[in-house]
Scaffold this active site. Structure first.
Site, mmCIF file in Angstrom:
data_model
loop_
_atom_site.group_PDB
_atom_site.id
_atom_site.type_symbol
_atom_site.label_atom_id
_atom_site.label_comp_id
_atom_site.label_asym_id
_atom_site.label_seq_id
_atom_site.Cartn_x
_atom_site.Cartn_y
_atom_site.Cartn_z
ATOM 1 N N ASP A 12 0.869 -1.187 0.000
ATOM 2 C CA ASP A 12 0.000 0.000 0.000
ATOM 3 C C ASP A 12 0.901 1.230 0.000
ATOM 4 O O ASP A 12 2.096 1.132 0.300
ATOM 5 C CB ASP A 12 -0.905 0.001 1.248
ATOM 6 N N SER A 13 0.309 2.365 -0.295
ATOM 7 C CA SER A 13 1.050 3.630 -0.225
ATOM 8 C C SER A 13 1.481 3.926 1.209
ATOM 9 O O SER A 13 2.248 4.857 1.435
ATOM 10 C CB SER A 13 0.152 4.772 -0.694
ATOM 11 N N CYS A 75 -4.456 -1.186 -2.061
ATOM 12 C CA CYS A 75 -4.571 0.262 -2.241
ATOM 13 C C CYS A 75 -5.499 0.508 -3.429
ATOM 14 O O CYS A 75 -5.212 0.036 -4.546
ATOM 15 C CB CYS A 75 -3.172 0.807 -2.520
ATOM 16 N N GLU A 153 -1.379 8.603 8.378
ATOM 17 C CA GLU A 153 0.055 8.300 8.328
ATOM 18 C C GLU A 153 0.802 8.944 9.503
ATOM 19 O O GLU A 153 1.795 8.419 9.970
ATOM 20 C CB GLU A 153 0.667 8.776 6.999
ATOM 21 N N CYS A 185 -10.877 3.749 0.123
ATOM 22 C CA CYS A 185 -9.450 3.881 0.396
ATOM 23 C C CYS A 185 -9.154 2.972 1.588
ATOM 24 O O CYS A 185 -9.910 2.981 2.571
ATOM 25 C CB CYS A 185 -9.114 5.333 0.730
ATOM 26 N N HIS A 187 -7.062 3.112 3.855
ATOM 27 C CA HIS A 187 -6.776 3.793 5.121
ATOM 28 C C HIS A 187 -8.058 4.046 5.925
ATOM 29 O O HIS A 187 -8.020 4.151 7.146
ATOM 30 C CB HIS A 187 -6.109 5.156 4.872
HETATM 31 N N1 DGL Z 1 -4.643 3.292 0.893
HETATM 32 C C1 DGL Z 1 -4.630 4.045 -0.330
HETATM 33 C C2 DGL Z 1 -5.913 3.748 -1.115
HETATM 34 O O1 DGL Z 1 -6.555 2.761 -0.858
HETATM 35 C C3 DGL Z 1 -4.353 5.473 -0.028
HETATM 36 C C4 DGL Z 1 -3.974 6.248 -1.232
HETATM 37 C C5 DGL Z 1 -3.082 7.409 -0.972
HETATM 38 O O2 DGL Z 1 -1.956 7.203 -0.548
HETATM 39 O O3 DGL Z 1 -3.502 8.523 -1.282
HETATM 40 O O4 DGL Z 1 -6.290 4.463 -2.014
#
Ligand code: DGL
Length: 265
Positions: A12-13, A75, A153, A185, A187
């Site tokens: 993931d990011s 993600c 984050e 998302c 997160h």
């Molecule tokens: N967890 C990522 C998602 O599902 C976050 C994306 C981001 O870093 O902006 O889109």
């Protein structure tokens, strides 16, 4: 059954994909996993498609170097922008995650649903394609969750700033009578408690975590890649390219066979 002890790779990011990791370990308790949190480059949601593809390739290559037998793109932003290219480029199975607007459209009674996701997801061709299949009678209120990933984050889930951003994004949906809100998302499942405080208990909150875990299991079985070593210890390795404390606290209820390492990737 053929046994494959190699790990399921997940990226993931940032730390949000751990919400998907939790679903996967619950559904597949005997599998080993390796998770990459690319927090140094978060958020992906404001980046160009080309940059998201480049970062997704970088993450995939590291997981493949570590011997992963399949990759879960945990993600929405990376899935909707890059999974087609990843599938073409590498010959391991990929599982992606997309906002669950179809289930929401089937559940709605008011015919108004809301979706909270990143700009990168809402602007992607894949999201456009999925939403074009939704019944015309259903109004889909799209909202970019700007700033939410950054706060998660930074470990600021319970901050005043988070509450005011969520109120700003969600109250207009409530006013327009949504009865289902899609979390687009990975997160955002960490915000469910706060979202409930704002929207109340009558609105459904829908995310895709469980469906992704079920799909991961089905694809492992289809490709005969499952590991069912009941007597062996499973092993979960996490790599993060920022300080690890925030990630550690999000998975603190898991203590067994977990290692979290800071790594510059
Ligand atoms: N967890 C990522 C998602 O599902 C976050 C994306 C981001 O870093 O902006 O889109």
């Amino acid at each position: 059954m053929k046994i494959n002890k190699n790990a399921i790779g997940i990226f993931d990011s940032g730390v949000g994909g751990t919400s998907i990791w939790k679903e996967i370990v619950q559904t597949l308790p005997n599998e080993n996993t390796i998770y990459l949190s690319d927090s140094k480059n978060a958020p992906y949601g404001q980046k160009s498609k080309e940059k998201i593809i480049e970062l997704s390739i970088k993450n995939t290559e590291l997981l493949l170097k570590k011997g992963c037998k399949m990759i879960v793109v945990a993600c929405n932003t990376a899935t909707t922008n890059a999974i087609k290219i990843l599938r073409k480029k590498y010959d391991v199975p990929f599982i992606g995650i997309e906002p669950a607007i179809k289930p929401a459209s089937l559940a709605t009674k008011t015919n108004v649903i809301g979706i909270l996701a990143t700009k990168g997801t809402l602007n992607s061709d894949l999201f456009e394609k999925t939403s074009s299949k939704i019944d015309d009678e259903i109004v889909v209120l799209e909202q970019v969750g700007e700033g939410l990933v950054e706060l998660i984050e930074n470990g600021e889930i319970d901050s005043v700033k988070m509450t005011s951003l969520l109120e700003k994004y969600l109250q207009p949906m409530v006013v327009r009578n949504v009865d289902a809100i899609v979390l687009g998302c990975t997160h955002y499942p960490y915000l469910i408690k706060k979202i409930r405080e704002i929207v109340g208990n009558d609105i459904k909150i829908i995310d895709s975590g469980e469906a992704v875990a079920r799909q991961t299991k089905a694809i492992l079985e289809k490709h005969k890649l499952s590991f069912s070593g009941l007597n062996e210890k499973t092993n979960h390795q996490f790599y993060i390219n920022q300080p690890k404390e925030n990630l550690s606290s999000l998975i603190k209820e898991y203590k067994k066979n977990i290692t979290i390492k800071e790594l510059d990737f």
